[in-house]
Write a protein that holds these residues in place. Structure first.
Motif, mmCIF file in Angstrom:
data_model
loop_
_atom_site.group_PDB
_atom_site.id
_atom_site.type_symbol
_atom_site.label_atom_id
_atom_site.label_comp_id
_atom_site.label_asym_id
_atom_site.label_seq_id
_atom_site.Cartn_x
_atom_site.Cartn_y
_atom_site.Cartn_z
ATOM 1 N N SER A 165 -3.376 -4.001 5.975
ATOM 2 C CA SER A 165 -4.634 -3.510 6.338
ATOM 3 C C SER A 165 -5.369 -4.138 4.557
ATOM 4 O O SER A 165 -4.554 -3.181 3.547
ATOM 5 C CB SER A 165 -5.467 -3.094 7.442
ATOM 6 O OG SER A 165 -6.651 -3.306 7.380
ATOM 7 N N ARG A 166 -6.427 -4.290 4.499
ATOM 8 C CA ARG A 166 -7.281 -3.798 3.497
ATOM 9 C C ARG A 166 -8.177 -3.366 3.037
ATOM 10 O O ARG A 166 -8.742 -3.293 4.316
ATOM 11 C CB ARG A 166 -7.411 -5.755 3.052
ATOM 12 C CG ARG A 166 -7.074 -6.910 2.359
ATOM 13 C CD ARG A 166 -5.517 -6.564 1.518
ATOM 14 N NE ARG A 166 -4.788 -7.661 1.123
ATOM 15 C CZ ARG A 166 -4.289 -8.128 0.492
ATOM 16 N NH1 ARG A 166 -3.241 -6.581 0.186
ATOM 17 N NH2 ARG A 166 -3.417 -8.326 0.000
ATOM 18 N N PRO B 3 -9.188 -7.711 6.910
ATOM 19 C CA PRO B 3 -8.338 -5.894 7.232
ATOM 20 C C PRO B 3 -7.507 -7.150 8.590
ATOM 21 O O PRO B 3 -7.302 -8.821 8.892
ATOM 22 C CB PRO B 3 -9.607 -6.021 8.769
ATOM 23 C CG PRO B 3 -10.833 -6.705 7.818
ATOM 24 C CD PRO B 3 -11.186 -7.991 7.147
ATOM 25 N N ARG C 185 -12.099 -2.166 2.124
ATOM 26 C CA ARG C 185 -13.561 -2.725 2.481
ATOM 27 C C ARG C 185 -14.261 -2.321 0.836
ATOM 28 O O ARG C 185 -13.440 -1.232 0.054
ATOM 29 C CB ARG C 185 -14.509 -2.023 2.939
ATOM 30 C CG ARG C 185 -14.356 -1.709 4.630
ATOM 31 C CD ARG C 185 -14.451 -2.909 5.677
ATOM 32 N NE ARG C 185 -15.891 -3.308 5.355
ATOM 33 C CZ ARG C 185 -16.561 -4.974 6.158
ATOM 34 N NH1 ARG C 185 -15.622 -5.575 6.300
ATOM 35 N NH2 ARG C 185 -17.400 -5.220 5.903
ATOM 36 N N THR D 109 -3.620 2.236 8.407
ATOM 37 C CA THR D 109 -4.104 2.238 9.812
ATOM 38 C C THR D 109 -3.978 2.816 10.762
ATOM 39 O O THR D 109 -4.331 3.555 11.219
ATOM 40 C CB THR D 109 -3.923 0.619 10.520
ATOM 41 O OG1 THR D 109 -2.527 0.748 10.087
ATOM 42 C CG2 THR D 109 -4.588 -0.063 9.580
#
Length: 492
Positions: free
Chosen positions: A98-99, A119, A101, A368
């Motif tokens: 994931s990335r 995401p 924010r 995550t």
């Protein structure tokens, strides 16, 4: 009133300091990776410096290839070796896919509706499949061969006109990549448009800015005071207005080349619903912006650094010229078929990517869920920075001469940058690998081959670059701090 404000501020600082020490105490219960000492509230932010990839590499020499920092309240895992990159990007790829924010990225890229920053989840999987199968397939890459050759020919003629004169090669390469990506993604050139050129300058500069509020929420007002928030709002509005105009021109059938470009492909998918899910207007604009940002800045940076290194190492330049001119003897230009035989050319590209990855700190990942890495506990929500610049200079992999430019090291090596090997990760690897590798590399190879085929190159007499390190720019993609000036003598 002033006394009340001072009391509230003091209480806030005391409260945050208590939380800081409580968090440190909690971390000691787990076996977390080595960490340099940090300050309350700001953590290790003061240790980043103006070139974070260099600062973090220096810290890793002391604290190890897996190092835990804190940027404000955010835990950040820094990976600086091929072995640890293998653990993060291969063994535990799904956990770190994931990335995080980011106020800057989310504001510019439609709140993560693009591919690079979305995401991990179903939306990202769908958009990536569109890019891989529709935009960057081998068939699509081949279909734009004429565009690449036309723009390279224009570049060669521009250089030939200034033959034996001092030219700004950085500017010429930047214009070339901009024109190619504009025609491929948007349907026509926009470089001559003053407003567009200025828009791209603002975009590049803001992508390299640091948002204090993203890491220290109670200091978010600093972003507002220094004008970052206002600049983001203005840029995102201007970008959206420009992209909306481009998309609408395609809908109306006005103002672009007759060949099919990326906007055409995405509009066809939207209209025919051919991929099994909906693609809305915002997604189209986000993907096009992704393509443009990823395709221009990084491609131009690689070419600029490759020519810099070749000019600093005349023996490498001569060897490359000998290979290109032997294979293309009697030809006026190098074709994309010709470069398949050029082993030393490919070695030069690899060596440039090793020493000068365009994104030295890859786009951050985020865990995550909780995970164990070499017996270290990594909690969910940890940002991960892969220091591709440090990995490319790791002596354990590349030997005691890792800091030196030696393309021949790749001639008998199977290590490649297309995702199989973590020793060389300029484009990433695993689920988040860049889907446009083939598109970028073929342009870099054919441009570089044509430059050395058509001209003999040297640095101006007044240049001191042979005796000094070349300064790097500050920002997300790292270029030279100052333009590369050189002299090209035509061989024909």
């Amino acid at each position: 009133m002033e006394m009340m404000i001072m009391i509230l501020l003091l209480c806030s600082i005391i409260f945050m300091t208590i939380l800081f020490f409580k968090k440190q105490s909690s971390e000691k219960k787990h076996n977390t990776p080595p960490s340099p000492p940090r300050f309350p509230l700001i953590g290790n932010l003061h240790q980043l410096g103006s070139h974070p990839h260099r600062s973090l590499c220096s810290l890793s020499h002391r604290y190890g290839p897996l190092m835990l920092l804190h940027f404000g309240h955010v835990p950040v895992l820094v990976v600086s070796s091929a072995d640890m990159a293998q653990e993060v990007l291969k063994t535990h790829d799904r956990v770190f896919a994931s990335r995080p924010r980011s106020k800057i990225f989310n504001k510019i890229f439609y709140d993560g509706r693009d591919v690079a920053l979305a995401p991990y989840g179903e939306y990202w999987r769908q958009m990536k499949s569109v890019c891989v199968l529709q935009l960057f397939s081998n068939k699509m890459v081949r279909s734009f061969r004429d565009v690449r050759q036309e723009e390279i020919s224009l570049m060669i003629e521009k250089i030939r006109i200034s033959s034996s004169l001092r030219i700004n090669l950085s500017e010429i390469l930047a214009n070339l990549t901009n024109n190619v990506i504009c025609r491929v993604a948007l349907g026509r050139k926009y470089h001559g448009k003053t407003d567009f050129k200025e828009l791209m300058k603002r975009l590049t500069r803001l992508l390299g800015e640091f948002s204090v509020g993203s890491y220290v929420s109670w200091l978010a007002w600093i972003d507002w005071i220094r004008g970052l928030d206002g600049q983001l709002i203005k840029l995102s509005n201007d970008l959206d207005e420009f992209l909306e105009r481009v998309v609408q021109d395609h809908v109306d059938g006005d103002g672009h080349d007759h060949r099919t470009d990326f906007v055409d492909v995405l509009l066809t998918i939207q209209r025919e619903k051919s991929v099994g899910f909906e693609i809305d207007r915002l997604s189209i604009k986000a993907i096009i912006l992704d393509v443009f940002v990823g395709g221009t800045d990084t491609t131009y940076a690689l070419l600029e650094w490759a020519m810099t290194e070749l000019l600093h190492h005349p023996e490498c330049l001569e060897r490359l010229q000998e290979e290109v001119r032997t294979i293309c003897k009697g030809k006026s230009r190098v074709s994309e078929e010709d470069i398949q035989e050029m082993k030393y050319l490919k070695a030069v590209i690899k060596e440039t990517l090793r020493l000068h990855p365009p994104l030295p700190l890859m786009v951050p990942h985020e865990s995550t869920q909780d995970v164990k890495l070499r017996d270290y506990h990594i909690p969910a929500g940890t940002q991960v920075m892969i220091n591709a610049w440090a990995i490319g200079r790791e002596a354990a992999t590349w030997g005691p001469d890792a800091e030196e430019f030696k393309p021949e090291r790749h001639l008998n090596s199977s290590v490649d940058f297309r995702g199989q090997d973590t020793e060389l990760v300029p484009f990433g690897t695993g689920r988040r690998i860049c889907p446009a590798i083939s598109f970028a590399v073929v342009l870099d190879e054919v441009v570089l081959a044509n430059l050395v085929h058509q001209f003999d190159w040297r640095l101006p007499v007044e240049s001191t670059e042979y005796h000094t390190d070349v300064a790097e720019s500050i920002g997300l993609a790292v270029h030279r701090m100052f333009p590369l000036y050189s002299i090209a003598s035509s061989t024909t």
